[in-house]
Motif scaffolding. Structure first.
Motif, PDB file in Angstrom:
ATOM      1  N   VAL A  45       0.827  -1.205   0.000  1.00  0.00           N
ATOM      2  CA  VAL A  45       0.000   0.000   0.000  1.00  0.00           C
ATOM      3  C   VAL A  45       0.861   1.254   0.000  1.00  0.00           C
ATOM      4  CG1 VAL A  45      -1.689   1.320   1.334  1.00  0.00           C
ATOM      5  CG2 VAL A  45      -1.966  -1.144   1.077  1.00  0.00           C
ATOM      6  N   GLU A  46       1.887   1.293   0.844  1.00  0.00           N
ATOM      7  CA  GLU A  46       2.734   2.476   0.945  1.00  0.00           C
ATOM      8  C   GLU A  46       3.495   2.728  -0.357  1.00  0.00           C
ATOM      9  OE1 GLU A  46       5.130   1.773   4.365  1.00  0.00           O
ATOM     10  OE2 GLU A  46       3.554   2.406   5.781  1.00  0.00           O
ATOM     11  N   THR A  47       3.919   1.683  -1.037  1.00  0.00           N
ATOM     12  CA  THR A  47       4.606   1.841  -2.328  1.00  0.00           C
ATOM     13  C   THR A  47       3.665   2.463  -3.352  1.00  0.00           C
ATOM     14  OG1 THR A  47       6.003  -0.079  -1.874  1.00  0.00           O
ATOM     15  CG2 THR A  47       5.842   0.640  -4.169  1.00  0.00           C
ATOM     16  N   HIS A  48       2.407   2.026  -3.334  1.00  0.00           N
ATOM     17  CA  HIS A  48       1.430   2.574  -4.275  1.00  0.00           C
ATOM     18  C   HIS A  48       1.098   4.026  -3.947  1.00  0.00           C
ATOM     19  CE1 HIS A  48      -1.960   2.390  -7.102  1.00  0.00           C
ATOM     20  NE2 HIS A  48      -2.637   3.083  -6.175  1.00  0.00           N
ATOM     21  N   LEU A  49       1.051   4.342  -2.670  1.00  0.00           N
ATOM     22  CA  LEU A  49       0.687   5.700  -2.264  1.00  0.00           C
ATOM     23  C   LEU A  49       1.753   6.719  -2.649  1.00  0.00           C
ATOM     24  CD1 LEU A  49      -0.849   5.039   1.279  1.00  0.00           C
ATOM     25  CD2 LEU A  49      -2.074   5.763  -0.782  1.00  0.00           C
ATOM     26  N   GLU A  50       2.979   6.273  -2.880  1.00  0.00           N
ATOM     27  CA  GLU A  50       4.055   7.204  -3.207  1.00  0.00           C
ATOM     28  C   GLU A  50       3.819   7.913  -4.535  1.00  0.00           C
ATOM     29  OE1 GLU A  50       7.651   5.020  -3.081  1.00  0.00           O
ATOM     30  OE2 GLU A  50       7.676   4.834  -0.877  1.00  0.00           O
ATOM     31  N   LYS A  67      -1.890   9.892  -6.506  1.00  0.00           N
ATOM     32  CA  LYS A  67      -2.501  11.021  -5.821  1.00  0.00           C
ATOM     33  C   LYS A  67      -3.934  10.712  -5.358  1.00  0.00           C
ATOM     34  CE  LYS A  67       1.043  13.716  -6.477  1.00  0.00           C
ATOM     35  NZ  LYS A  67       1.866  14.167  -5.340  1.00  0.00           N
ATOM     36  N   ASP A  68      -4.677   9.985  -6.168  1.00  0.00           N
ATOM     37  CA  ASP A  68      -6.067   9.678  -5.809  1.00  0.00           C
ATOM     38  C   ASP A  68      -6.145   8.837  -4.541  1.00  0.00           C
ATOM     39  OD1 ASP A  68      -6.970  11.070  -7.996  1.00  0.00           O
ATOM     40  OD2 ASP A  68      -7.043   9.286  -9.297  1.00  0.00           O
ATOM     41  N   CYS A  69      -5.275   7.850  -4.435  1.00  0.00           N
ATOM     42  CA  CYS A  69      -5.285   7.002  -3.231  1.00  0.00           C
ATOM     43  C   CYS A  69      -4.784   7.763  -2.013  1.00  0.00           C
ATOM     44  CB  CYS A  69      -4.437   5.745  -3.476  1.00  0.00           C
ATOM     45  SG  CYS A  69      -5.166   4.620  -4.696  1.00  0.00           S
TER      46      CYS A  69
END
Length: 303
Positions: free
Chosen positions: A28-33, A36-38
């Motif tokens: 999740v944290e890798t994707h959040l980097e 912007k929407d998440c």
């Protein structure tokens, strides 16, 4: 590894609640980097959720009303109890203490103008006179007695001085002083109308009739309450009437004790009524306060 936003958005609520494994957290944290929407969704979930405002003021108003009623009842109870204590104290302090006859207490004499006056000693604070036509219509016969009270002895004394017995210029045949211990009335002026016997002034018994009426009224009220026990309004008023009769009976016992015979029935009846009124009010207020506490305990049990 590329993961779609749909998958991450399903995981973000669990991420916020710290319910993911380490591998899922890293994912999740890798994707959040870079998404912007998440990131925006995460910020929204981390915002404090405002508690819903309750605009219904009825519960608070009920609590305030109950507290106000309880305070009012407490003040009223204190006030009525003070009135009851004052009435009992007044009855005790003004209760007549009848004086046995002696020449210093009262002297009856005829004046030069034909009037007959009675001169009272300074210790006398009150008197009672009964009069009636003498046998044969030769004049008027008087029976009188005197008393003092604790109030007059220790607080304030009102001297009577002298009074005129025959203000209408009628002939005074005789004047008797009556005792309150059952002994014969004593002739203190004029001629003895019953030379071969005695006269005894008896106490009045009308207070016993009032007491019997109050007791009968209370019994009738109870019977009505039992007969119409399914009608709450009738039971309420019948029970209130029963409490009134109880209040009168207790007031009678307070003033008269177990006796109903009285030489000053008017004064004693007034004292009984003065005690009955605040006593009845005190009982009603106490009943309301008891019902209020019982209702509060019932609500607490339901909670």
């Amino acid at each position: 590894m590329n993961v779609s936003c749909h998958v991450i958005r399903d995981l973000i609520p669990l991420y916020v609640e710290d319910m993911l494994s380490e591998d899922s957290v890293q994912l999740v944290e890798t994707h959040l980097e870079y998404c912007k929407d998440c990131q925006k969704l995460l910020e929204e979930l981390n915002q404090p959720y405002p508690a819903p405002e309750d605009h219904n003021a009825m519960p608070l108003l009920k609590i305030k009303s109950a507290l106000r009623k309880k305070k009012t009842l407490s003040i009223a109870l204190t006030f009525v109890f003070t009135l009851l204590f004052s009435a009992i104290l007044f009855s005790f302090l003004t209760a007549p203490n009848y004086l046995p006859y002696n020449e210093d207490i009262i002297q009856v004499s005829e004046q030069t103008d034909g009037t007959v006056v009675a001169a009272f000693d300074e210790q006398v604070s009150g008197f009672d006179i009964n009069e009636y036509a003498s046998e044969g219509g030769s004049g008027t016969t008087y029976h009188l007695t005197t008393w003092t009270t604790i109030w007059d002895e220790y607080v304030q004394s009102d001297e009577i001085g002298t009074i005129v017995l025959n203000e209408g210029a009628e002939t005074v045949s005789s004047v008797y002083y009556y005792q309150t211990d059952g002994t014969e009335d004593r002739l203190i002026y004029g001629i003895n109308e019953i030379p071969n016997g005695g006269i005894v002034t008896l106490p009045r018994l009308n207070l016993s009739y009032f007491l019997m009426t109050a007791v009968l009224f209370g019994l009738i009220s109870l019977i009505i309450a039992l007969l119409f026990r399914r009608h709450k309004q009738i039971v309420k008023w019948s029970f209130t009437a029963f409490l009134l009769s109880i209040s009168y009976a207790v007031a009678h016992l307070t003033v008269m004790g177990l006796s109903s015979a009285s030489y000053s029935s008017t004064r004693d009846l007034l004292a009984i009524i003065l005690i009955t009124i605040p006593l009845f009010a005190l009982i009603l207020l106490g009943k309301d306060l008891y019902n209020m506490r019982r209702e509060r305990k019932r609500i607490e049990k339901l909670k």
